[in-house]
Design a protein around this motif. Structure first.
Motif, PDB file in Angstrom:
ATOM      1  N   ALA A  12      32.973  54.215  95.367  1.00  0.00           N
ATOM      2  CA  ALA A  12      33.594  53.557  96.676  1.00  0.00           C
ATOM      3  C   ALA A  12      32.639  53.432  97.700  1.00  0.00           C
ATOM      4  O   ALA A  12      32.481  52.524  98.669  1.00  0.00           O
ATOM      5  CB  ALA A  12      35.054  53.726  96.452  1.00  0.00           C
ATOM      6  N   LEU A  13      32.624  54.996  98.173  1.00  0.00           N
ATOM      7  CA  LEU A  13      31.593  55.170  99.180  1.00  0.00           C
ATOM      8  C   LEU A  13      30.275  54.432  99.243  1.00  0.00           C
ATOM      9  O   LEU A  13      29.839  54.045 100.399  1.00  0.00           O
ATOM     10  CB  LEU A  13      31.425  56.609  99.497  1.00  0.00           C
ATOM     11  N   ILE A  14      29.723  54.594  98.102  1.00  0.00           N
ATOM     12  CA  ILE A  14      28.434  53.942  97.913  1.00  0.00           C
ATOM     13  C   ILE A  14      28.479  52.477  98.007  1.00  0.00           C
ATOM     14  O   ILE A  14      27.765  51.945  98.854  1.00  0.00           O
ATOM     15  CB  ILE A  14      27.684  54.298  96.673  1.00  0.00           C
ATOM     16  N   VAL A  15      29.693  51.726  97.554  1.00  0.00           N
ATOM     17  CA  VAL A  15      29.749  50.367  97.603  1.00  0.00           C
ATOM     18  C   VAL A  15      30.036  49.925  99.040  1.00  0.00           C
ATOM     19  O   VAL A  15      29.397  49.023  99.529  1.00  0.00           O
ATOM     20  CB  VAL A  15      30.794  49.916  96.699  1.00  0.00           C
ATOM     21  N   LEU A  16      30.818  50.773  99.790  1.00  0.00           N
ATOM     22  CA  LEU A  16      31.220  50.445 101.241  1.00  0.00           C
ATOM     23  C   LEU A  16      30.015  50.690 102.114  1.00  0.00           C
ATOM     24  O   LEU A  16      29.708  49.955 102.879  1.00  0.00           O
ATOM     25  CB  LEU A  16      32.478  51.519 101.709  1.00  0.00           C
ATOM     26  N   THR A  17      29.304  51.720 101.840  1.00  0.00           N
ATOM     27  CA  THR A  17      27.828  51.982 102.589  1.00  0.00           C
ATOM     28  C   THR A  17      27.212  50.806 102.235  1.00  0.00           C
ATOM     29  O   THR A  17      26.306  50.371 103.415  1.00  0.00           O
ATOM     30  CB  THR A  17      27.441  53.383 102.216  1.00  0.00           C
ATOM     31  N   ALA A  18      26.946  50.458 101.178  1.00  0.00           N
ATOM     32  CA  ALA A  18      26.109  49.212 100.823  1.00  0.00           C
ATOM     33  C   ALA A  18      26.498  48.060 101.679  1.00  0.00           C
ATOM     34  O   ALA A  18      25.633  47.255 101.987  1.00  0.00           O
ATOM     35  CB  ALA A  18      25.989  48.948  99.354  1.00  0.00           C
ATOM     36  N   LEU A  19      27.855  47.853 101.583  1.00  0.00           N
ATOM     37  CA  LEU A  19      28.420  46.734 102.307  1.00  0.00           C
ATOM     38  C   LEU A  19      28.176  46.800 103.702  1.00  0.00           C
ATOM     39  O   LEU A  19      27.785  45.671 104.526  1.00  0.00           O
ATOM     40  CB  LEU A  19      29.909  46.361 101.848  1.00  0.00           C
ATOM     41  N   ALA A  20      28.249  47.821 104.269  1.00  0.00           N
ATOM     42  CA  ALA A  20      28.227  48.248 105.643  1.00  0.00           C
ATOM     43  C   ALA A  20      26.751  47.932 106.102  1.00  0.00           C
ATOM     44  O   ALA A  20      26.251  47.278 106.964  1.00  0.00           O
ATOM     45  CB  ALA A  20      28.465  49.422 106.045  1.00  0.00           C
TER      46      ALA A  20
END
Length: 188
Positions: A12-20
């Motif tokens: 989730a952090l990786i996905v959120l970071t990627a989205l950010a």
């Protein structure tokens, strides 16, 4: 399960970071793409303007060549008689060739009114009396024939003043020069 929570949390952090990163990078990428498109458009415009400038420079060069040709031709066949200019040129050549001009007479050849519109040029007859040696007179006549203005030597009569004085000859020269007829109307 703890590990699965950790894994889900990491994902989730990786996905959120990627989205950010994607949200932050998208406007920057969009601006870069827009800038590259504008740069390409400006390159095309620059090449078009350079091509147009080259066309104008070629036209300017053609104008200068044609203007120089027109100036040369206007000296050969001027637009008006300008007797003072002809006189100055003839005296200048005389000074250059060591000739003394005793007299010089100009007479414009008259054209009938009916013929005036048919003739492209008008004529001026020049009668000169020159003093000098044979070679000086010959040099004068040759130089007059090559000055920029069109002058045609019609007749030359040379005589000796005294029987033994061949260095001081008298020459009677008849010449014609021309100028543009402002009344000329070309028949089509």
């Amino acid at each position: 399960m703890r590990n699965s929570y950790k894994i889900v949390l990491i994902i989730a952090l990786i996905v959120l970071t990627a989205l950010a990163i994607l949200l932050i990078a998208k406007p920057v990428l969009q601006r870069c793409i827009n800038s590259m498109v504008k740069i390409e458009e400006e390159k095309v415009r620059y090449e078009e303007l350079n091509s147009e400038i080259d066309t104008y420079l070629d036209a300017r060069d053609d104008y200068y060549l044609l203007n120089a040709e027109q100036q040369k031709l206007s000296m050969e066949l001027p637009g008006k008689s300008d007797i003072s200019i002809i006189t100055n040129e003839l005296y200048e050549v005389a000074r250059y060739t060591d000739i003394e001009i005793s007299s010089i007479n100009f007479e414009e050849i008259k054209i009938d009114e009916k013929e005036l519109k048919k003739e492209p040029v008008k004529e001026i007859e020049i009668e000169m009396v020159l003093k000098g040696s044979y070679y000086e007179i010959l040099n004068y006549i040759n130089t007059v024939e090559i000055i920029p203005r069109i002058i045609k030597i019609e007749d030359v009569i040379i005589q000796v003043n005294t029987p033994d004085d061949f260095e001081n000859l008298l020459a009677f020269v008849v010449a014609k020069t021309y100028y543009d007829n402002e009344h000329f109307q070309q028949i089509q």
